[in-house]
Design a protein around this motif. Sequence first.
Motif, PDB file in Angstrom:
ATOM      1  N   THR A 144       0.812  -1.222   0.000  1.00 19.82           N
ATOM      2  CA  THR A 144       0.000   0.000   0.000  1.00 19.82           C
ATOM      3  C   THR A 144       0.844   1.270   0.000  1.00 19.82           C
ATOM      4  O   THR A 144       0.312   2.353  -0.198  1.00 19.82           O
ATOM      5  N   ASN A 145       2.143   1.145   0.223  1.00 16.70           N
ATOM      6  CA  ASN A 145       3.010   2.329   0.307  1.00 16.70           C
ATOM      7  C   ASN A 145       3.964   2.360  -0.884  1.00 16.70           C
ATOM      8  O   ASN A 145       4.902   1.562  -0.957  1.00 16.70           O
ATOM      9  N   PRO A 146       3.760   3.291  -1.825  1.00 17.76           N
ATOM     10  CA  PRO A 146       4.616   3.347  -3.019  1.00 17.76           C
ATOM     11  C   PRO A 146       6.085   3.591  -2.679  1.00 17.76           C
ATOM     12  O   PRO A 146       6.977   3.020  -3.313  1.00 17.76           O
ATOM     13  N   GLN A 147       6.355   4.459  -1.685  1.00 17.09           N
ATOM     14  CA  GLN A 147       7.744   4.768  -1.348  1.00 17.09           C
ATOM     15  C   GLN A 147       8.479   3.529  -0.857  1.00 17.09           C
ATOM     16  O   GLN A 147       9.620   3.266  -1.254  1.00 17.09           O
ATOM     17  N   THR A 148       7.800   2.761  -0.010  1.00 13.76           N
ATOM     18  CA  THR A 148       8.425   1.544   0.510  1.00 13.76           C
ATOM     19  C   THR A 148       8.663   0.535  -0.607  1.00 13.76           C
ATOM     20  O   THR A 148       9.725  -0.100  -0.683  1.00 13.76           O
ATOM     21  N   PHE A 149       7.674   0.395  -1.481  1.00 13.17           N
ATOM     22  CA  PHE A 149       7.806  -0.562  -2.579  1.00 13.17           C
ATOM     23  C   PHE A 149       8.987  -0.184  -3.476  1.00 13.17           C
ATOM     24  O   PHE A 149       9.829  -1.033  -3.806  1.00 13.17           O
ATOM     25  N   LEU A 150       9.056   1.077  -3.878  1.00  8.81           N
ATOM     26  CA  LEU A 150      10.124   1.500  -4.775  1.00  8.81           C
ATOM     27  C   LEU A 150      11.493   1.387  -4.114  1.00  8.81           C
ATOM     28  O   LEU A 150      12.483   1.035  -4.764  1.00  8.81           O
ATOM     29  N   LYS A 151      11.545   1.668  -2.823  1.00  6.50           N
ATOM     30  CA  LYS A 151      12.806   1.550  -2.089  1.00  6.50           C
ATOM     31  C   LYS A 151      13.329   0.122  -2.116  1.00  6.50           C
ATOM     32  O   LYS A 151      14.532  -0.120  -2.228  1.00  6.50           O
ATOM     33  N   HIS A 152      12.415  -0.840  -2.059  1.00  2.00           N
ATOM     34  CA  HIS A 152      12.817  -2.244  -1.990  1.00  2.00           C
ATOM     35  C   HIS A 152      13.024  -2.888  -3.354  1.00  2.00           C
ATOM     36  O   HIS A 152      13.886  -3.758  -3.502  1.00  2.00           O
TER      37      HIS A 152
END
Length: 388
Positions: free
Chosen positions: A346-354
């Motif tokens: 649900t969190n784009p920033q977390t997804f992109l970071k990983h």
Amino acid sequence: MKANAWPLIRKRKNPGGSFAWMVDCGMVNGKRTRYIFASKQAADTKGQQLRVQRVNEGKSALSISAPDRIDAEAALAILKPLGKTLREAAEFFSLHVEIVDRKMLIEELVRELLENKKRDGASYRYLKDLKTRLGIFAAAFPAHEVIAFSSAQLDDWLRALPVGGVTRNNYRRLLGVLFNYALNRGYRLTNPVKATSRAKEIDKPPGILLVDQSERLLESATPDIVPALALGLFAGLRPESEVWKLDWSSIDFESRLIDVAADRTKTAKKRFVKIADNLVQWLLPFYQKSGPISPVGDAYFTRLQKARTAAKIHSWPADCLRHTFGSMHYAHHQNLGESMAEMGHTNPQTFLKHYRERVKPKDAARYWQILPPSAPGKVVPMVAAPGT
């Protein structure tokens, strides 16, 4: 000073103009103590009561035995810097004497925690992690009472562990669970882990498998675990909370969807996961109308270890099957919303970071062409539901 000079009794004028009588005891136990009465007779009576009380307390003090007096003086010396009285200390102790007298050892606490976590439905992996790490901790402190641990003692033990920052913090987290349980159960008054220091962690993206490693793993696995590994690599399903609980009836080949129910997800949210073309080929040979898809518990991990060994995969990062899926899916499709939906993020920033820029698109394209050795070619046609 005359014996009746204490407490001082004097007349005072109230703000409204009336008069009252004040009994001034001066400083008593560090506090200014006064009593106000409407009449001098009442004030004199109170003063006399206080004088008698002081005399009686003095006589009582003289009746204390020498050992008790020495003990009291030692206790007062400890309490004075804390601003507490001997009575306050005694009252506090009387409220918590059961905790002090309970001689629970740390190994007993660990055993009780594990039993109750199991009853609460904790996952296999979580229970295994608790048992392993807390078992190491308990072995380091044999016959050590739960109430005796200090923050400094735990801090020293954590710092002495021959591990990196992430692993040390994992130990600290589970110790926090252990001592918080002790606090809630009335085995301690505080959680000493709260005052321990966190280790500095180097921010690294989740570990993933390479394309060739993923292919070798599937080809080296025994048939009974192939569907589970394929679902991790090509659908991003978590092994314990999702794959282990998945039934073949939740695989819809006609709609090309996997129904991951809310009670089978880590986030307790239902989602549909698309069945990729190559995943169809990995699942079809094992298809059943119903029944469990994967072995569970030690049976799963034993087969996984054998597959890893046969595939010569020595490093196995945490949740690497799911993280490999996320990295390969985003690199190949370049669609943030779709990749997040597939994984339940649900969190784009977390997804992109990983997962952003973990692999090159050309390698991701190869990944989605990984097929069983017996599969014909690289192009996978749409498959109708088995039995239709």
